[in-house]
Design an enzyme around this catalytic site. Structure first.
Site, PDB file in Angstrom:
ATOM      1  N   ASP A  48      45.586  44.127  22.579  1.00 58.96           N
ATOM      2  CA  ASP A  48      46.544  43.437  23.456  1.00 58.96           C
ATOM      3  C   ASP A  48      47.195  44.371  24.479  1.00 58.96           C
ATOM      4  O   ASP A  48      47.769  43.893  25.459  1.00 58.96           O
ATOM      5  CB  ASP A  48      47.661  42.786  22.622  1.00 58.96           C
ATOM      6  CG  ASP A  48      47.135  41.804  21.602  1.00 58.96           C
ATOM      7  OD1 ASP A  48      45.993  41.338  21.758  1.00 58.96           O
ATOM      8  OD2 ASP A  48      47.865  41.492  20.640  1.00 58.96           O
ATOM      9  N   GLN A 105      36.223  39.330  21.157  1.00 60.50           N
ATOM     10  CA  GLN A 105      36.899  40.395  21.929  1.00 60.50           C
ATOM     11  C   GLN A 105      37.263  41.590  21.069  1.00 60.50           C
ATOM     12  O   GLN A 105      37.545  42.673  21.572  1.00 60.50           O
ATOM     13  CB  GLN A 105      38.191  39.845  22.551  1.00 60.50           C
ATOM     14  CG  GLN A 105      37.961  38.828  23.624  1.00 60.50           C
ATOM     15  CD  GLN A 105      39.193  37.942  23.829  1.00 60.50           C
ATOM     16  OE1 GLN A 105      39.969  38.163  24.745  1.00 60.50           O
ATOM     17  NE2 GLN A 105      39.377  36.939  22.994  1.00 60.50           N
TER      18      GLN A 105
HETATM   19  O1  F6P Z   1      46.970  41.422  18.057  1.00 63.38           O
HETATM   20  C1  F6P Z   1      45.603  41.276  18.185  1.00 63.38           C
HETATM   21  C2  F6P Z   1      45.202  39.837  18.143  1.00 63.38           C
HETATM   22  O2  F6P Z   1      43.803  39.764  18.332  1.00 63.38           O
HETATM   23  C3  F6P Z   1      45.934  38.918  19.128  1.00 63.38           C
HETATM   24  O3  F6P Z   1      45.420  39.022  20.435  1.00 63.38           O
HETATM   25  C4  F6P Z   1      45.725  37.583  18.491  1.00 63.38           C
HETATM   26  O4  F6P Z   1      46.735  36.670  18.837  1.00 63.38           O
HETATM   27  C5  F6P Z   1      45.805  37.907  17.024  1.00 63.38           C
HETATM   28  O5  F6P Z   1      45.489  39.274  16.885  1.00 63.38           O
HETATM   29  C6  F6P Z   1      44.860  37.101  16.180  1.00 63.38           C
HETATM   30  O6  F6P Z   1      45.111  37.397  14.858  1.00 63.38           O
HETATM   31  P1  F6P Z   1      44.135  37.021  13.644  1.00 63.38           P
HETATM   32  O7  F6P Z   1      42.949  37.932  13.713  1.00 63.38           O
HETATM   33  O8  F6P Z   1      44.967  37.272  12.446  1.00 63.38           O
HETATM   34  O9  F6P Z   1      43.741  35.599  13.837  1.00 63.38           O
END
Ligand code: F6P
Length: 341
Positions: free
Chosen positions: A127, A273
């Site tokens: 991020d 990503q």
């Molecule tokens: O902080 C990294 C991130 O990929 C964010 O961009 C996203 O909102 C979140 O983690 C997603 O989290 P998880 O992998 O727990 O669904």
């Protein structure tokens, strides 16, 4: 010195490069020994460990993910978290911790430091929203993956005279959207930092169609329309109190189709990503962070996070780095706006 290493929060390309650099330099230059803690703060909380030495880090430089595993375990969700961590470090003979993580993992590290636990932080997140460092590793990889996707989406959008809305990650910061949108020549970029006006977005889309091109809209998962709430996937919060974002892309595509009368499709890039091999930039940044983190550990410079300032690696207090998230400033967004429509 015997050093524990952990990786917490969402995984990110480059984590293994940090671990490798820490272990290689720590072993060769300082004669350190290492303990791998499993799954972020769960490791020291539950004494969940794995062997970590030069043998374990061979060949991991280009590998995505983390050999240590990760989780969003919050040591402060349990009352006796600090006591358990201290007791486990003592029984394992661990003198210091290197915590590799984002705002949550390093926020916990800052608190543990205040309570006397010897800890050094390394900033990671796709991020790019951590304060006190110009960039975090993982961001460049995520931007490149998103940019490649946007390049591909341009050609299919053109063939079908459609709008394509690309939803990217970034939580409450629009860095991935801004950089991938700029690099991919998006016609509209929507970030969480500024609420968007649907009429204006549709105006840009009509303008783009008039010039015989198909519009690509890049929307950050945390972007919010004027007079509406952010779109979330569930009401449940994780142990650090975060909602799971996602869904704004489909919502926006439906609105655009309805208002413009032309077909629109949504593509959610999601965890693609975050997966896979890091770019060369992220490998180098992660490696440099690892090398400087082990130096800081050797010097017992506790409570510090390594950070990128320009092209230099510096040390900043963990408390400063985790004070607030770094968002896209209005002037950076204004640069991109020139290309809208
Ligand atoms: O902080 C990294 C991130 O990929 C964010 O961009 C996203 O909102 C979140 O983690 C997603 O989290 P998880 O992998 O727990 O669904």
């Amino acid at each position: 010195m015997r050093i524990g290493v952990l990786t917490g929060g969402g995984d990110c390309p480059g984590l293994n490069a940090v671990i490798r650099a820490v272990v290689r330099k720590g072993t060769k230059v300082y004669g350190n020994e290492f303990v791998g803690f499993r799954d972020g703060w769960r490791g020291p909380l539950e004494s969940a460990t794995m062997p970590l030495g030069v043998d374990q880090v061979r060949g991991i430089l280009p590998r995505g993910g983390t050999i240590l595993g990760s989780s969003r375990t919050n040591p402060y969700a349990a009352d006796d978290g600090t006591r358990r961590i201290r007791a486990n470090l003592e029984s394992l003979g661990v003198d210091a911790l290197i915590a590799i993580g984002g705002e949550d993992t390093l926020g916990a590290a800052a608190k543990l430091h205040d309570e006397g636990v010897p800890v050094i932080g390394v900033p990671k997140t796709i991020d790019n929203d951590l304060g006190a460092t110009d960039y975090t590793f993982g961001f460049d990889t995520a931007v490149n993956i998103a940019t490649e996707a946007i390049d591909r989406l341009h050609t299919t959008a053109e063939s079908h005279h459609r709008t394509v809305v690309v939803e990217v990650m970034g939580r409450h910061a629009g860095w991935i959207a801004l950089h991938s949108g700029l690099a991919g020549g998006a016609n509209v970029i929507l970030t969480p930092e500024r609420k968007f006006d649907l009429d204006q977005v549709c105006g840009y889309i009509e303008e783009r169609f008039r010039s015989q091109y198909s519009p690509i809209v890049v929307v950050a998962e945390g972007a919010v329309p004027v007079a509406a709430e952010e779109v979330t996937q569930t009401d449940q919060l994780d142990s650090f109190g975060h909602v799971r974002l996602g869904g704004i892309g489909q919502w926006l595509a439906d609105q655009i189709e309805h208002r413009t009368g032309k077909e629109a499709r949504a593509v959610v890039l999601g965890h693609i990503q975050r997966g896979g091999t890091p770019t060369a930039y992220d490998r180098v940044l992660a490696t440099r962070f690892g090398l400087h983190a082990i130096d800081a550990t050797h010097e017992k410079d506790w409570g510090k996070m390594v950070a990128l300032r320009g092209t230099d690696i510096v040390r900043v207090p963990l408390a400063e780095a985790t004070k607030e998230i770094k968002t896209v400033p209005p002037e950076r967004y204004a640069e991109a706006e020139v290309f809208f429509g």
